[in-house]
Scaffold this motif. Structure first.
Motif, short mmCIF file in Angstrom:
data_model
loop_
_atom_site.label_atom_id
_atom_site.label_comp_id
_atom_site.label_asym_id
_atom_site.label_seq_id
_atom_site.Cartn_x
_atom_site.Cartn_y
_atom_site.Cartn_z
N GLU A 64 0.83 -1.20 0.00
CA GLU A 64 0.00 0.00 0.00
C GLU A 64 0.86 1.25 0.00
N PHE A 65 1.98 1.23 0.76
CA PHE A 65 2.90 2.36 0.83
C PHE A 65 3.42 2.70 -0.57
N TYR A 66 3.88 1.68 -1.30
CA TYR A 66 4.47 1.95 -2.62
C TYR A 66 3.41 2.21 -3.68
N ALA A 67 2.27 1.54 -3.60
CA ALA A 67 1.20 1.82 -4.55
C ALA A 67 0.73 3.26 -4.44
N GLY A 68 0.68 3.76 -3.21
CA GLY A 68 0.28 5.14 -3.00
C GLY A 68 1.26 6.15 -3.56
N ARG A 69 2.45 5.70 -3.86
CA ARG A 69 3.49 6.57 -4.43
C ARG A 69 3.80 6.21 -5.87
N ALA A 73 7.16 -2.11 -5.27
CA ALA A 73 7.62 -2.59 -3.96
C ALA A 73 8.82 -3.52 -4.16
N ARG A 74 9.90 -3.21 -3.44
CA ARG A 74 11.11 -4.04 -3.46
C ARG A 74 11.59 -4.24 -2.03
N ARG A 249 13.83 -8.80 -3.61
CA ARG A 249 12.58 -9.34 -4.13
C ARG A 249 11.76 -8.16 -4.66
N THR A 250 11.36 -8.25 -5.92
CA THR A 250 10.66 -7.16 -6.58
C THR A 250 9.28 -7.61 -7.02
N ALA A 251 8.28 -6.81 -6.73
CA ALA A 251 6.90 -7.13 -7.11
C ALA A 251 6.76 -7.10 -8.61
#
Length: 252
Positions: A64-69, A73-74, A249-251
């Motif tokens: 959620e943190f990275y989606a919001g930006r 996510a890694r 690890r990368t989404a």
């Protein structure tokens, strides 16, 4: 300190030497975001214990943190430092395993002087100069906007040194070091193609070790890609031994 405590301490020193623009701490996990900088500056340091249920909740919070930006996510996965089961949980969620790295350490006093003393000059500064940055950016910048990387260097709060190997008046190789509680981390090593294999990187590393000794940093560390054979050879010869390997690890 135990091996895991040493690894955790060094990874957190490295994060201070590569400070992200935005950092959010969540129960020991450090969520970092740094638009336009090198991607590893904006990865998660998931340090600390978490049970299975808590682990799933925290992963969702990271996403959620990275989606919001509007960012990917890694996670930086350091065995013995991250929660048990995190790597497996991320793999099950479809995260790619990539960029295997080697965390290496050496006694500062053991880093040798250049093989041919005086063959190249050396210049040391305590802030990045345009000449230093231009060589770094020529090797690692890939033609991108230099401003975010300048901003990153401006955020470094710990004592720093910027070394240039000189062939006459020309800067041919660079590197920087950051002193932090008895350790000095080595970052930003870069050599122009025409100067490779001529001792320029060794000259830079030796100058940074001399500076580290003056800062009462009797140990040094660095991070290098496991597949970067010339760099691994240089660091082996300089006395750097692997403390651990880690990966990302990368989404999808």
């Amino acid at each position: 300190m135990s091996g895991s405590e040493s690894v955790r301490g060094l990874q957190e020193r490295a994060a201070r030497a590569l400070p992200a623009e935005y950092v959010e701490e969540v129960a020991g996990w450090r969520l970092r975001h740094s638009p336009s900088c090198s991607w590893w500056v904006g990865t998660v340091l998931p340090h600390g214990v978490a049970g299975p249920d808590e682990l799933a909740r925290r992963i969702r919070g990271v996403e959620e943190f990275y989606a919001g930006r509007h960012a990917v996510a890694r996670f930086q996965i350091s065995p013995g430092v991250c929660p048990d089961g995190l790597d497996t949980a991320l793999a099950e969620r479809g995260y790619r395993r990539e960029s295997v790295m080697s965390l290496r350490v050496a006694p500062t006093a053991g880093v040798p002087a250049p093989a041919a003393p005086g063959a190249l000059g050396v210049r040391l500064a305590y802030r990045p100069t345009s000449a230093w940055f231009d060589v770094w950016h020529a090797v690692h910048g890939h033609g991108g906007d230099p401003r975010p990387e300048w901003d990153l260097l401006a955020r470094v709060a710990k004592p720093s040194a910027y070394a240039c190997a000189m062939a006459g008046d020309e800067v041919v190789a660079v590197g920087r070091a950051v002193a932090d509680t008895g350790w000095a981390g080595v970052f930003g090593m870069a050599t122009l193609p025409a100067a490779r294999g001529k001792g320029a990187a060794r000259t830079v590393l030796s100058a940074l070790a001399d500076w580290a000794g003056d800062q009462a940093a009797d140990r040094m560390y660095l991070q290098v890609a496991r597949g970067h054979v010339p760099a691994l050879r240089l660091y082996e010869q300089a006395g750097f031994r692997e403390l651990c390997s880690y990966h990302y690890r990368t989404a999808e």
